[in-house]
Design an enzyme around this catalytic site. Structure first.
Site, mmCIF file in Angstrom:
data_model
loop_
_atom_site.group_PDB
_atom_site.id
_atom_site.type_symbol
_atom_site.label_atom_id
_atom_site.label_comp_id
_atom_site.label_asym_id
_atom_site.label_seq_id
_atom_site.Cartn_x
_atom_site.Cartn_y
_atom_site.Cartn_z
ATOM 1 N N GLY A 314 2.765 -47.438 20.983
ATOM 2 C CA GLY A 314 4.141 -46.534 19.871
ATOM 3 C C GLY A 314 3.531 -46.141 19.038
ATOM 4 O O GLY A 314 2.319 -45.630 18.719
ATOM 5 N N GLU A 315 4.365 -46.310 17.766
ATOM 6 C CA GLU A 315 3.982 -45.691 16.361
ATOM 7 C C GLU A 315 3.788 -44.124 16.272
ATOM 8 O O GLU A 315 3.695 -43.341 15.388
ATOM 9 C CB GLU A 315 2.734 -46.232 15.724
#
Length: 359
Positions: A314-315
């Site tokens: 993610g991120e």
């Protein structure tokens, strides 16, 4: 139209055709750059310019939020990690910061629903402290889901008005893969056992708890699944997912290309396409996650990812890993010489003398 989102106009078809024609004149065999040619044509159509300009302000926005379902053992990490990672991103110590530096992008983090106080610099659009535990209660109230959508839309406007010419949405939130998986499984008609992944790396017992939570969530959201997408986000999503949804829909309406990231962002993309029909024409999928639900969502959106590196962080990390490919596609279309400019013979020109000899 749903909550202020209208159908989205497509990227410029005439410019795309001009880009296809230019590709045929570049000093390479036709189609030799594979999907990079298609990507370059897509960027040209998005910019309404052939050749396209290189991205000058690629911008990542990481949407942070906690989820009540994390309290029930569906994640390998405690909820406190969300606020700690928001601070880490602000300090430049996260993977998204490292990847952005390499890819030529900058990073913003927005606290939408972190269950803690965060730096005022990131909490201007905060909707609440943590979304509800979707397996047993609604994620948001009517007012909160609309505030979250408005937050995402406002953040897109802020970034585009500040000069962003390419956007990436990232996510940060312990427990967020549970509602994301439930949304995707519901919208694609998939059994939860075929959609669930390991998220942050849960063990077998955690996986079983997560499966039960997703099943319970899907049971709760089934009555609203065929209603407006806003209701789906309210009951089974979360403030961060709703904000990403608004962000993606608004970026498309503002004719700004987006690179999608992993599971949570792609779940929001499914809902955003329902909110703003045609929005997906402005998105490219950065990577294929190890999460089965993300693959299901990409198939539903008819988006083929650029990378498959077994990533699940993610991120915005997967989208950032793909950004150099997009830059290469733009450079090829915009900076390569044509056969005429370089004085290089085309295949047709070299074949002509041989044909004349046979006469």
């Amino acid at each position: 139209m749903t909550h202020g989102f209208e159908p989205v106009s497509a990227p410029d078809a005439l410019v795309r055709a001009a880009a296809v024609a230019r590709q045929a004149q570049l000093t390479k065999p036709a189609g030799a750059l594979g999907r990079l040619e298609e990507l370059g044509n897509w960027v040209a159509a998005c910019q309404s310019a052939c050749p396209p300009a290189q991205f000058e302000r690629a911008r990542v926005v990481v949407f942070a939020g906690d989820h009540g379902v994390a309290r029930h053992g569906v994640s390998a990490y405690p909820s406190e990690v969300t606020a700690q990672m928001v601070a880490n991103i602000l300090d430049g110590g996260a993977a998204v910061n490292a990847f952005a530096a390499v890819a030529g992008a900058t990073v913003r983090v927005a606290d939408i629903a972190v269950d803690a106080d965060t730096d005022p610099a990131v909490s201007a659009h905060k909707v609440r402290r943590g979304s509800g535990s979707v397996d047993r209660e609604d994620a948001l109230s009517e007012d909160e889901v609309r505030a979250a959508l408005d937050a995402g839309r406002a953040i897109a406007d802020e970034e585009i008005d500040a000069g962003a010419d390419l956007l990436i949405a990232g996510d940060m939130g312990i427990g967020n893969t549970t509602p994301a998986t439930a949304l995707i499984a519901t919208l694609t008609g998939t059994e939860p056992v075929a959609a669930i992944g390991r998220g942050t790396g849960v063990d077998d017992a955690g996986w079983s708890r997560k499966l039960a939570a997703i099943r319970d969530t899907m049971r709760r959201i089934r009555p609203v699944a065929k209603q407006q997408p806003v209701a789906l986000l309210r009951v089974g999503g979360g403030a961060d997912i709703a904000a990403i949804t608004g962000f993606l829909a608004r970026a498309a309406a503002r004719r700004t290309p987006v690179v999608l990231d992993g599971l949570v962002v792609t779940a929001a993309a499914l809902v955003a396409e329902d909110l703003a029909d045609g929005a997906k024409a402005w998105w490219v999928a950065g990577h294929r996650s190890t999460e089965p639900a993300q693959r299901l969502a990409l198939r539903h959106l008819h988006l083929e990812p650029l990378l498959d590196l077994d990533m699940r962080l993610g991120e915005g990390s997967g989208a950032l890993a793909a950004l150099p490919l997009l830059r290469a596609a733009v450079a090829a279309l915009g900076e390569m010489a044509t056969f005429g400019d370089a004085g290089v013979s085309t295949r047709a020109e070299t074949a002509a003398p041989a044909a004349n000899l046979r006469k």
